[in-house]
Design a protein around this motif. Structure first.
Motif, PDB file in Angstrom:
ATOM      1  N   ILE A 122      55.312 -32.356 128.152  1.00  0.00           N
ATOM      2  CA  ILE A 122      54.534 -31.534 127.228  1.00  0.00           C
ATOM      3  C   ILE A 122      55.122 -30.134 127.299  1.00  0.00           C
ATOM      4  CG2 ILE A 122      52.243 -30.606 126.703  1.00  0.00           C
ATOM      5  CD1 ILE A 122      51.221 -32.983 128.573  1.00  0.00           C
ATOM      6  N   VAL A 123      55.263 -29.485 126.158  1.00  0.00           N
ATOM      7  CA  VAL A 123      55.839 -28.145 126.113  1.00  0.00           C
ATOM      8  C   VAL A 123      54.728 -27.105 126.008  1.00  0.00           C
ATOM      9  CG1 VAL A 123      57.346 -26.559 124.848  1.00  0.00           C
ATOM     10  CG2 VAL A 123      57.938 -29.000 125.023  1.00  0.00           C
ATOM     11  N   ASN A 124      54.710 -26.167 126.953  1.00  0.00           N
ATOM     12  CA  ASN A 124      53.877 -24.968 126.822  1.00  0.00           C
ATOM     13  C   ASN A 124      54.678 -23.968 125.986  1.00  0.00           C
ATOM     14  OD1 ASN A 124      52.691 -22.428 127.134  1.00  0.00           O
ATOM     15  ND2 ASN A 124      52.009 -22.834 129.225  1.00  0.00           N
ATOM     16  N   PRO A 125      54.220 -23.624 124.775  1.00  0.00           N
ATOM     17  CA  PRO A 125      55.050 -22.836 123.862  1.00  0.00           C
ATOM     18  C   PRO A 125      54.995 -21.326 124.083  1.00  0.00           C
ATOM     19  CG  PRO A 125      53.002 -23.373 122.788  1.00  0.00           C
ATOM     20  CD  PRO A 125      52.948 -24.030 124.146  1.00  0.00           C
ATOM     21  N   TYR A 126      54.258 -20.880 125.118  1.00  0.00           N
ATOM     22  CA  TYR A 126      54.085 -19.446 125.340  1.00  0.00           C
ATOM     23  C   TYR A 126      55.119 -18.968 126.357  1.00  0.00           C
ATOM     24  CZ  TYR A 126      49.643 -21.337 123.772  1.00  0.00           C
ATOM     25  OH  TYR A 126      48.678 -22.056 123.113  1.00  0.00           O
ATOM     26  N   LEU A 127      56.167 -18.353 125.866  1.00  0.00           N
ATOM     27  CA  LEU A 127      57.264 -17.902 126.727  1.00  0.00           C
ATOM     28  C   LEU A 127      56.967 -16.480 127.199  1.00  0.00           C
ATOM     29  CD1 LEU A 127      58.426 -20.375 125.289  1.00  0.00           C
ATOM     30  CD2 LEU A 127      60.602 -19.190 125.138  1.00  0.00           C
ATOM     31  N   TYR A 181      60.721 -14.246 108.394  1.00  0.00           N
ATOM     32  CA  TYR A 181      61.317 -15.452 107.810  1.00  0.00           C
ATOM     33  C   TYR A 181      62.839 -15.289 107.805  1.00  0.00           C
ATOM     34  CZ  TYR A 181      56.549 -16.336 106.155  1.00  0.00           C
ATOM     35  OH  TYR A 181      55.184 -16.553 106.084  1.00  0.00           O
ATOM     36  N   PRO A 182      63.590 -16.387 107.829  1.00  0.00           N
ATOM     37  CA  PRO A 182      63.156 -17.788 107.901  1.00  0.00           C
ATOM     38  C   PRO A 182      62.709 -18.154 109.319  1.00  0.00           C
ATOM     39  CG  PRO A 182      65.535 -17.669 107.967  1.00  0.00           C
ATOM     40  CD  PRO A 182      65.066 -16.265 107.742  1.00  0.00           C
ATOM     41  N   ARG A 183      61.908 -19.205 109.421  1.00  0.00           N
ATOM     42  CA  ARG A 183      61.390 -19.629 110.720  1.00  0.00           C
ATOM     43  C   ARG A 183      61.215 -21.138 110.765  1.00  0.00           C
ATOM     44  NH1 ARG A 183      62.451 -17.420 114.093  1.00  0.00           N
ATOM     45  NH2 ARG A 183      61.226 -15.505 114.151  1.00  0.00           N
ATOM     46  N   ASN A 208      50.580 -15.842 105.291  1.00  0.00           N
ATOM     47  CA  ASN A 208      49.428 -15.082 105.785  1.00  0.00           C
ATOM     48  C   ASN A 208      49.526 -14.710 107.260  1.00  0.00           C
ATOM     49  OD1 ASN A 208      48.153 -15.253 103.268  1.00  0.00           O
ATOM     50  ND2 ASN A 208      47.280 -17.257 103.759  1.00  0.00           N
ATOM     51  N   HIS A 209      50.689 -14.905 107.878  1.00  0.00           N
ATOM     52  CA  HIS A 209      50.829 -14.544 109.289  1.00  0.00           C
ATOM     53  C   HIS A 209      51.365 -13.119 109.379  1.00  0.00           C
ATOM     54  CE1 HIS A 209      51.799 -14.627 113.523  1.00  0.00           C
ATOM     55  NE2 HIS A 209      51.203 -15.794 113.627  1.00  0.00           N
ATOM     56  N   PRO A 228      50.191 -15.375 132.308  1.00  0.00           N
ATOM     57  CA  PRO A 228      51.305 -15.351 131.357  1.00  0.00           C
ATOM     58  C   PRO A 228      50.873 -15.595 129.928  1.00  0.00           C
ATOM     59  CG  PRO A 228      51.299 -17.410 132.584  1.00  0.00           C
ATOM     60  CD  PRO A 228      50.279 -16.523 133.245  1.00  0.00           C
ATOM     61  N   ASN A 229      49.669 -16.139 129.731  1.00  0.00           N
ATOM     62  CA  ASN A 229      49.164 -16.397 128.381  1.00  0.00           C
ATOM     63  C   ASN A 229      48.943 -15.111 127.587  1.00  0.00           C
ATOM     64  OD1 ASN A 229      46.993 -16.206 130.451  1.00  0.00           O
ATOM     65  ND2 ASN A 229      45.675 -16.144 128.658  1.00  0.00           N
ATOM     66  N   CYS A 230      48.804 -13.983 128.271  1.00  0.00           N
ATOM     67  CA  CYS A 230      48.650 -12.703 127.571  1.00  0.00           C
ATOM     68  C   CYS A 230      49.743 -11.722 128.016  1.00  0.00           C
ATOM     69  CB  CYS A 230      47.260 -12.108 127.749  1.00  0.00           C
ATOM     70  SG  CYS A 230      46.730 -11.859 129.457  1.00  0.00           S
ATOM     71  N   CYS A 231      50.922 -12.261 128.264  1.00  0.00           N
ATOM     72  CA  CYS A 231      52.101 -11.461 128.619  1.00  0.00           C
ATOM     73  C   CYS A 231      52.311 -10.344 127.590  1.00  0.00           C
ATOM     74  CB  CYS A 231      53.320 -12.376 128.676  1.00  0.00           C
ATOM     75  SG  CYS A 231      54.911 -11.534 128.773  1.00  0.00           S
ATOM     76  N   VAL A 232      52.719  -9.175 128.075  1.00  0.00           N
ATOM     77  CA  VAL A 232      52.964  -8.024 127.202  1.00  0.00           C
ATOM     78  C   VAL A 232      54.059  -8.332 126.179  1.00  0.00           C
ATOM     79  CG1 VAL A 232      53.815  -5.644 127.160  1.00  0.00           C
ATOM     80  CG2 VAL A 232      52.149  -6.350 128.891  1.00  0.00           C
ATOM     81  N   ALA A 233      55.054  -9.108 126.608  1.00  0.00           N
ATOM     82  CA  ALA A 233      56.207  -9.408 125.738  1.00  0.00           C
ATOM     83  C   ALA A 233      56.253 -10.882 125.349  1.00  0.00           C
ATOM     84  CB  ALA A 233      57.495  -9.002 126.439  1.00  0.00           C
ATOM     85  N   ILE A 234      55.113 -11.513 125.215  1.00  0.00           N
ATOM     86  CA  ILE A 234      55.061 -12.953 124.960  1.00  0.00           C
ATOM     87  C   ILE A 234      55.795 -13.321 123.668  1.00  0.00           C
ATOM     88  CG2 ILE A 234      52.928 -13.001 123.604  1.00  0.00           C
ATOM     89  CD1 ILE A 234      52.114 -15.461 125.360  1.00  0.00           C
ATOM     90  N   GLU A 235      56.470 -14.466 123.716  1.00  0.00           N
ATOM     91  CA  GLU A 235      57.084 -15.052 122.534  1.00  0.00           C
ATOM     92  C   GLU A 235      56.563 -16.478 122.403  1.00  0.00           C
ATOM     93  OE1 GLU A 235      61.341 -13.258 121.531  1.00  0.00           O
ATOM     94  OE2 GLU A 235      61.348 -14.420 123.388  1.00  0.00           O
ATOM     95  N   VAL A 236      56.049 -16.799 121.248  1.00  0.00           N
ATOM     96  CA  VAL A 236      55.501 -18.135 121.001  1.00  0.00           C
ATOM     97  C   VAL A 236      56.491 -18.920 120.165  1.00  0.00           C
ATOM     98  CG1 VAL A 236      53.574 -19.457 120.050  1.00  0.00           C
ATOM     99  CG2 VAL A 236      53.161 -17.202 121.080  1.00  0.00           C
ATOM    100  N   LEU A 237      56.830 -20.119 120.642  1.00  0.00           N
ATOM    101  CA  LEU A 237      57.705 -20.988 119.864  1.00  0.00           C
ATOM    102  C   LEU A 237      57.096 -21.232 118.484  1.00  0.00           C
ATOM    103  CD1 LEU A 237      58.650 -23.675 122.558  1.00  0.00           C
ATOM    104  CD2 LEU A 237      60.055 -21.760 121.760  1.00  0.00           C
ATOM    105  N   GLY A 238      57.927 -21.169 117.473  1.00  0.00           N
ATOM    106  CA  GLY A 238      57.456 -21.399 116.123  1.00  0.00           C
ATOM    107  C   GLY A 238      56.844 -20.186 115.458  1.00  0.00           C
ATOM    108  N   VAL A 239      56.734 -19.087 116.216  1.00  0.00           N
ATOM    109  CA  VAL A 239      56.184 -17.851 115.656  1.00  0.00           C
ATOM    110  C   VAL A 239      57.179 -16.710 115.854  1.00  0.00           C
ATOM    111  CG1 VAL A 239      54.277 -16.191 115.695  1.00  0.00           C
ATOM    112  CG2 VAL A 239      53.818 -18.622 116.069  1.00  0.00           C
ATOM    113  N   HIS A 240      57.384 -16.333 117.115  1.00  0.00           N
ATOM    114  CA  HIS A 240      58.310 -15.233 117.414  1.00  0.00           C
ATOM    115  C   HIS A 240      59.758 -15.699 117.507  1.00  0.00           C
ATOM    116  CE1 HIS A 240      54.347 -14.114 119.206  1.00  0.00           C
ATOM    117  NE2 HIS A 240      54.585 -13.027 118.505  1.00  0.00           N
TER     118      HIS A 240
END
Length: 350
Positions: A82-87, A54-56, A48-49, A100-112
């Motif tokens: 502690i890991v901040n997952p928002y790259l 996939y795979p991820r 539902n994301h 940086p939490n709303c970066c135009v090119a943000i990559e989230v660990l476990g998602v992107h």
């Protein structure tokens, strides 16, 4: 190294992968200790994301220990983090404004990109914060709580504000806790008797049960009929968000903590009559992570009460599949990657 891969919706598999290698300049290699299981992970598992290929390898609520560091990194090998997952990219319009939490090119660990349901993880050192005073099990809960802390900060509501949090899941509970820490008078609204009972019994909140989305009048009684100075919606439900506009007091604010794929509509005359603010809240920043960590250490956040379930990396494919559908008693589940003891006796899937 061992990793759990979501190969396709409904298909989680424990695999052996090559180690991730040495960190580049500015990066660090982290031995993953604990990973919180988020609603996002269940959405990925269920297919539902909307923005996932996939795979991820899932997992973005992370604590661990630094194994090695690249050139220019000031952190130390052996340091618990502690890991901040928002790259973030560090260069876009949002990053230049220290958002940086709303970066135009943000990559989230476990998602992107692949996340932390594995034994080792490469992370930019700027995204690692010392876990000072926290156990690694507790440190894995910082990220999900930071979402609520950020939403409360975004609301601009001060001490004494009457606040309504709609949705008593992990994010809503975190929002309510940080609203209370900010000195606000907090009420929780949900359709689940079980979750409201947990919020009332274990966390001491005033609650209103809303089984059919028709409890508007009873909710407004909590604000003497005037509406709430700030309403936080953490439901991920478009109908709930639209109904929340009517619960905001004149001069108040509605904070959308959750995100929905649908379009949201509202009455512009009512919106203007109230001169209300509509605020979105996305992810969290270093400041929020620090606030959460300090609040746990000082005893303001009952983290051990919130983490209700635990599993191991090996058992997580089975347990995630079960918890995606069996929510009874579940608030927050954590994976102990090395299979070691958790910070407290927790529920286990059988």
């Amino acid at each position: 190294m061992k990793a759990v891969v979501c190969v396709s919706p409904g298909n989680l598999t424990l695999v052996n992968r090559p180690t991730v290698g040495s960190p580049a300049p500015g990066w660090a290699l982290v031995k993953v200790s604990h990973v919180g299981i988020c609603g996002t992970d269940y959405h990925i598992f269920e297919g539902n994301h909307p923005f996932l290929a996939y795979p991820r390898v899932m997992g973005h609520e992370v604590s661990g220990t630094i194994l090695s560091i690249g050139e220019g990194v000031s952190l130390s090998v052996g340091q618990e983090v502690i890991v901040n997952p928002y790259l973030s990219c560090g260069a876009c319009v949002a990053c230049r404004q220290d958002k940086p939490n709303c970066c135009v090119a943000i990559e989230v660990l476990g998602v992107h990109r692949d996340g932390a349901m594995c034994e080792e993880l490469l992370v930019p050192a700027a995204n690692l914060y010392p876990a000072d005073g926290l156990s690694l099990a507790d440190a894995a809960g910082v990220e999900f709580l930071a979402i609520g802390a950020h939403a409360v900060r975004r609301s601009l509501a001060g001490q004494g504000a009457r606040s309504l949090v709609i949705g008593a899941g992990p994010i809503g509970l975190g929002t309510a806790l940080f609203a209370r820490i900010a000195g606000q008078d907090v009420t929780l609204l949900d359709v689940s008797v079980e979750r409201l009972d947990f919020a009332r019994r274990e966390l001491g909140f005033s609650v209103v049960y809303d089984p059919r989305g028709s409890a508007g009048d009873r909710v407004l009684e909590r604000s003497a009929g005037e509406g709430f100075d700030v309403v936080f919606d953490a439901t991920g439900n478009a109908r709930s968000i639209e109904a929340a506009f009517a619960l905001v007091a004149h001069g108040g604010a509605l904070v959308m903590v959750s995100i929905v794929k649908d379009e949201i509509t509202f009455s512009d005359p009512e919106f203007h009559k109230r001169e209300m603010m509509l605020i979105s809240s996305r992810n969290a920043t270093r400041l929020d992570f620090k606030h959460v960590s300090a609040s746990i250490v000082s005893g303001l956040i009952p983290i051990k009460t919130l983490i209700t379930h635990s599993t191991t990396l090996e058992d997580s494919p089975r347990d995630i599949a079960r918890w995606a559908h069996e929510k009874l008693g579940l608030i927050k589940a954590v994976i102990a990657i090395d299979g070691g003891a958790s910070a407290q006796p927790l529920s286990r899937a059988s």
